[in-house]
Design a protein around this motif. Structure first.
Motif, short mmCIF file in Angstrom:
data_model
loop_
_atom_site.label_atom_id
_atom_site.label_comp_id
_atom_site.label_asym_id
_atom_site.label_seq_id
_atom_site.Cartn_x
_atom_site.Cartn_y
_atom_site.Cartn_z
N ILE A 303 0.84 -1.21 0.00
CA ILE A 303 0.00 0.00 0.00
C ILE A 303 0.87 1.25 0.00
CG2 ILE A 303 -1.62 1.34 1.40
CD1 ILE A 303 -2.77 -1.35 2.36
N PHE A 304 1.93 1.25 0.81
CA PHE A 304 2.79 2.42 0.92
C PHE A 304 3.50 2.71 -0.39
CE2 PHE A 304 6.69 4.63 2.32
CZ PHE A 304 6.11 5.66 3.07
N LEU A 305 4.06 1.68 -1.02
CA LEU A 305 4.77 1.89 -2.28
C LEU A 305 3.83 2.34 -3.39
CD1 LEU A 305 7.42 -0.99 -2.46
CD2 LEU A 305 7.71 1.37 -1.71
N GLN A 306 2.63 1.79 -3.40
CA GLN A 306 1.66 2.22 -4.41
C GLN A 306 1.33 3.70 -4.24
OE1 GLN A 306 -1.72 -0.35 -4.06
NE2 GLN A 306 -0.78 -2.04 -5.22
N ALA A 307 1.21 4.15 -2.99
CA ALA A 307 0.85 5.55 -2.73
C ALA A 307 1.95 6.51 -3.15
CB ALA A 307 0.52 5.73 -1.25
N ILE A 308 3.22 6.19 -2.80
CA ILE A 308 4.29 7.14 -3.11
C ILE A 308 4.69 7.10 -4.59
CG2 ILE A 308 5.18 7.07 -0.75
CD1 ILE A 308 7.42 5.27 -1.68
N ILE A 315 0.12 12.52 0.82
CA ILE A 315 0.37 11.41 1.74
C ILE A 315 0.67 12.01 3.10
CG2 ILE A 315 1.88 9.47 2.31
CD1 ILE A 315 2.38 9.14 -0.70
N LEU A 316 -0.10 11.62 4.11
CA LEU A 316 0.05 12.16 5.46
C LEU A 316 0.52 11.08 6.41
CD1 LEU A 316 -3.22 14.31 5.74
CD2 LEU A 316 -0.88 15.15 5.49
N ILE A 317 1.51 11.42 7.22
CA ILE A 317 2.01 10.54 8.28
C ILE A 317 1.60 11.18 9.61
CG2 ILE A 317 3.98 9.29 9.18
CD1 ILE A 317 3.48 8.78 6.22
N THR A 318 0.89 10.47 10.44
CA THR A 318 0.37 11.05 11.68
C THR A 318 0.89 10.29 12.90
OG1 THR A 318 -1.62 9.66 11.90
CG2 THR A 318 -1.75 11.55 10.41
N VAL A 442 -3.18 7.87 4.36
CA VAL A 442 -2.92 8.41 5.70
C VAL A 442 -2.36 7.27 6.54
CG1 VAL A 442 -3.85 9.58 7.72
CG2 VAL A 442 -4.84 10.01 5.47
N VAL A 443 -1.20 7.51 7.15
CA VAL A 443 -0.52 6.49 7.96
C VAL A 443 -0.41 7.01 9.39
CG1 VAL A 443 1.58 5.13 8.28
CG2 VAL A 443 0.82 5.74 5.97
N ALA A 444 -0.90 6.24 10.35
CA ALA A 444 -0.66 6.54 11.77
C ALA A 444 0.36 5.54 12.29
CB ALA A 444 -1.96 6.42 12.56
N GLN A 445 1.25 5.99 13.15
CA GLN A 445 2.29 5.08 13.62
C GLN A 445 2.68 5.38 15.06
OE1 GLN A 445 5.31 6.54 10.56
NE2 GLN A 445 6.65 6.18 12.32
N ILE A 498 4.67 0.28 14.77
CA ILE A 498 3.41 -0.32 14.32
C ILE A 498 2.66 0.76 13.54
CG2 ILE A 498 3.22 -2.04 16.14
CD1 ILE A 498 1.29 -0.17 17.59
N TYR A 499 1.84 0.32 12.58
CA TYR A 499 1.22 1.26 11.65
C TYR A 499 -0.27 0.96 11.50
CZ TYR A 499 6.10 1.92 10.26
OH TYR A 499 7.45 2.17 10.27
N GLU A 500 -1.01 2.03 11.20
CA GLU A 500 -2.40 1.94 10.78
C GLU A 500 -2.51 2.74 9.48
OE1 GLU A 500 -6.83 3.40 12.32
OE2 GLU A 500 -5.00 4.26 13.17
N MET A 501 -3.13 2.17 8.45
CA MET A 501 -3.21 2.84 7.16
C MET A 501 -4.66 3.02 6.72
SD MET A 501 -0.03 1.35 4.94
CE MET A 501 1.66 1.57 5.53
N CYS A 502 -4.93 4.16 6.10
CA CYS A 502 -6.27 4.47 5.63
C CYS A 502 -6.15 5.11 4.25
CB CYS A 502 -6.96 5.42 6.61
SG CYS A 502 -8.58 5.98 6.08
#
Length: 582
Positions: A303-308, A315-318, A442-445, A498-502
Motif C-alpha cells: 500500500i505504501f509503495l503504491q501511494a508514493i 500522503i500524510l504521516i500522523t 494516511v498512515v498513523a504510527q 506499528i502502523y495503521e493505514m487508511c
C-alpha cells in the motif's frame, strides 16, 4: 522513598520521624540515602553493610583483600564509581564483580551493564572502605588523556576563582568541561540515546538520556556546574552565550573532537534555576532510510509503495512527537530520489541531510515560514514536495493546492489515528471535496519497545484479557525481566514501529456523508471510521490490533501497548466483525 531506608525502618533501626526526616533530606538535597545515614551517625558503615548483606542475601567482602586498580583502568567507569559509590573488583567469564555500598539504588546494575557490556555480580562492602578505595584510585590514576570523570568536573568548577561566562571561544582552562560534554555525547551514542537533557534545579543538577523512548538519569553533577556547562554547549553550537533570557536553537558540529560521525541539534530554554538544554542526537549514517526497513507488513508495504508512486496527491504521516514520522518521510524520499525528479523539502528543522534533495530550513524571524517557502517552491518546477508539518490553515491550503495540481506532497500531522487526520484538516477550514480526491494515503504510527530476546520471561495473561482480546487466544505472552541483562535496559532492547493505514479516496460512500455538518461534533470522525475497509479488503487494522499481534508474537509486552496507546478501546478488537453505527 529509598528502599534501604524503608528496610531499616521495617526492622526498627529507624523511627518514623527519622525515616521522614532522612527521606526529605534525600529529596531536597539530592543526597544518597547511604550518605544521609552515615552523616546522622545512627549506624556505622560496617553495621549498614552487615544489615544489607543479611536482608538482601548478598555476599559481603573486605575491599582491602582485593587488587582492583587494573580492573578500574580497563573499564574506565570513574563517573559511575563516584555516582553509585561502587568499585569494579574483577572480571571472569563476562561477569564483573562489583562492590557497592547500597545495591538498592535504582539503575545501578543497568548503568554498569551498559557501560561495560558485562553481566554484573553485586557484592556488599563497607561504604567508608569503598569511598577510601575510589579516592585512592582516582588520585593515583595517571591517565591524563582520558575524559575526566564527573567528580573531576565538579572539583574543577568549584575551585574556579573567577566566573567568566562572556568568552566566545573554547579556552584551554575550560578543557575539563568540554571533555565532559564529549564524554556524555559518546556515552549517549553508545547507549543509542535519542536526546540528552541538562536540567538545573535550586540545589541540584540532573543529566538524563532518552533511551528506548524513556528518560533515565545518568549523571548528577554539582549544581555549580550548571552555568559553565550551558556556556560550553552554546559556544559549541555558535549561540549567543550572553543571552540567557530567551530560547535559542542551533547545531553542534564536533568535527575532529569525536571519532563518531553524528549530528547534534541543541535547544536552550530559560527556567527558574537556569537554562535547561536538550541535545538531540541524529545519526543518519546508521539509519536504514528505505521503506523495506520500516517494519511494514507485506500488505502495508504494498500500500505504501503504491501511494508514493502516484505522480500527484497527498500522503500524510500522523502520530505524536517521537513516533518515528520523520524517518518514514525520509525513507519515502530516499526511495523516490533519482535524477528524473525534482524533490524539495520545507523543514523546521532539517534533521537529516539527503544528497540530491533540495532542503529548505524554516526561519520565522526573517519571514521564511512554511507557507512563504511553499509559494516559492511551486515556482521551482517541483515534482515531489515534503512539508515537515502542516501546522496552520494557510499551509494546509497551499499544500493541498499543490497536491491537486500535479505534485506529490508528503507531510505530517499530530493526530492520534489515521482517520482523525481528516477531522483535523476540516477543522483547519478545508472542504471535504478538496480533501477526499487529493489524499492518497494516511498512515498513523507509534514506536514500541522491543523485549530483549535473551532475558524475556513467559507470563500467563489474566483470563479476562484473553476473553477480551481473541487474538491472544492461547493466553501465553512475554514480559520483560525486571533485572534485565547486559544487552538491554530493564528487559527491553531497541524499538520498532506499528502502523495503521487508511485510503480515504477509495471510500465511495464517504462523499454522500454530511461530513461538513458534523465536523465540529463529538462524532466528527465516525464517517471515516465507518467506511474504513477491513484488513481483508486491502487496508490494515488499527494500532491496537497491530500492537496485540506483536504481543502474540512475543515481540513486546501487553503493558508496553497500554503505555504507548493509552487506555484500551471500549470494544473488543475484531475488525472483520465490527458493526456499522446507525
Amino acid at each position: 522513598m529509598s528502599i534501604l531506608l524503608r528496610l531499616l525502618h521495617s526492622e526498627h533501626h529507624l523511627t518514623q520521624e527519622q525515616l521522614t526526616l532522612m527521606t526529605e533530606q534525600c529529596g531536597h538535597h539530592a543526597t544518597a540515602p547511604l550518605r544521609v545515614l552515615l552523616d546522622a551517625q545512627l549506624m556505622t558503615a560496617r553495621q549498614i553493610a552487615d544489615f544489607i548483606a543479611q536482608h538482601l542475601k548478598l555476599r559481603q567482602i573486605d575491599i582491602h583483600t582485593y587488587t582492583y586498580a587494573e580492573t578500574c583502568q580497563q573499564l574506565d567507569v570513574s563517573d559511575l564509581m563516584q555516582l553509585y559509590l561502587a568499585l569494579p573488583l574483577s572480571i571472569q567469564h563476562e561477569w564483573l564483580t562489583l562492590a557497592v555500598g547500597d545495591p538498592t539504588i535504582p539503575h545501578l546494575r543497568e548503568d554498569f551493564q551498559f557501560a561495560t557490556g558485562l553481566n554484573i555480580d553485586v557484592v556488599v562492602a563497607d561504604a567508608e572502605q569503598l569511598q577510601e578505595a575510589i579516592t585512592h584510585y582516582e588520585s593515583s590514576d595517571k591517565a591524563g588523556h582520558s575524559i575526566p570523570a564527573q567528580n573531576r568536573l565538579d572539583e574543577y568548577v568549584i575551585q574556579e576563582a573567577h566566573d567568566d561566562y562572556q568568552t566566545t571561544d573554547i579556552q584551554p582552562n575550560d578543557a575539563p568541561v568540554t571533555q565532559f560534554i564529549l564524554q556524555l555525547i559518546q556515552e549517549a551514542h553508545q547507549r543509542h540515546a535519542s536526546d540528552i537533557h541538562f536540567e538545573p534545579y535550586e540545589n541540584t543538577y540532573r543529566i538524563r538520556m532518552r533511551i528506548n523512548g524513556l528518560l533515565l538519569t545518568t549523571h548528577t553533577p554539582s549544581s555549580k556546574v550548571s552555568r559553565r556547562l550551558a556556556s560550553r554547549l552554546k559556544v559549541l553550537a555558535n549561540l549567543n552565550i550572553a543571552e540567557r533570557r530567551l530560547p535559542q536553537d542551533g547545531r553542534i558540529k564536533l568535527g575532529a573532537l569525536l571519532t563518531i560521525d553524528i549530528d547534534l541539534r541543541i535547544s536552550t530554554l530559560p527556567t527558574q534555576w537556569g537554562e535547561k538544554i536538550v541535545i538531540r542526537l541524529l545519526n543518519s549514517h546508521q539509519m536504514e532510510l528505505h521503506p523495506d526497513q520500516l517494519g511494514f507488513s507485506a500488505a502495508q508495504h504494498e500500500i505504501f509503495l503504491q501511494a508514493i508512486q502516484h505522480p500527484q496527491g497527498m500522503i500524510l504521516i500522523t502520530g505524536p512527537t517521537g513516533s518515528g514520522k520523520t524517518v518514514t518521510l525520509y525513507s519515502a524520499l530516499t526511495w523516490l530520489n533519482d535524477e528524473s525528479r525534482n524533490i524539495s523539502t520545507v523543514e523546521d528543522p532539517i534533521e537529516i541531510a539527503l544528497s540530491g534533495v533540495n532542503q529548505i530550513q524554516v526561519n520565522e524571524k526573517i519571514g521564511m515560514s512554511f507557507s512563504h517557502i511553499l509559494r516559492a517552491l511551486l515556482r521551482q518546477d517541483p515534482d515531489t514536495l515534503m512539508i515537515g508539518e502542516i501546522r496552520d490553515p494557510e499551509t494546509a491550503e497551499i499544500a493541498f493546492r499543490a497536491a491537486q495540481t500535479g505534485h506529490l506532497v508528503l507531510s505530517t500531522l499530530h493526530t492520534n489515528s489515521a482517520h482523525e487526520a481528516l477531522t483535523r484538516l476540516i477543522y483547519m477550514g478545508l472542504e471535504t471535496y478538496h480533501i477526499l480526491p487529493t489524499i492518497r494515503l494516511v498512515v498513523a504510527q507509534r514506536l514500541l519497545r522491543k523485549l530483549c530476546p535473551r532475558c524475556k520471561v513467559t507470563v500467563q495473561l489474566a483470563p479476562e484479557l484473553c476473553q477480551r482480546w481473541p487474538i491472544l487466544n492461547n493466553g501465553q505472552t512475554y514480559q520483560p525481566s525486571p533485572q534485565g541483562c547486559h544487552a538491554c535496559i530493564a528487559g527491553y532492547q531497541g524499538r520498532f514501529s506499528i502502523y495503521e493505514m487508511c485510503q480515504p479516496t477509495q471510500l465511495s460512500a464517504f462523499s454522500d456523508t454530511p461530513f461538513s455538518n458534523t465536523a465540529f461534533s463529538n462524532k466528527a470522525s465516525h464517517p471515516v471510521e465507518e467506511h474504513m475497509q477491513p484488513p481483508g479488503n486491502g487496508t490494515t487494522a488499527g494500532l491496537w490490533h497491530e500492537g496485540l499481534e506483536k504481543v502474540r508474537q512475543g515481540v513486546t509486552a501487553y503493558a508496553e501497548i497500554v503505555r504507548v496507546l493509552g487506555t484500551p478501546p471500549a470494544e473488543t478488537i475484531a475488525p472483520h466483525h465490527r458493526q456499522r453505527r446507525p
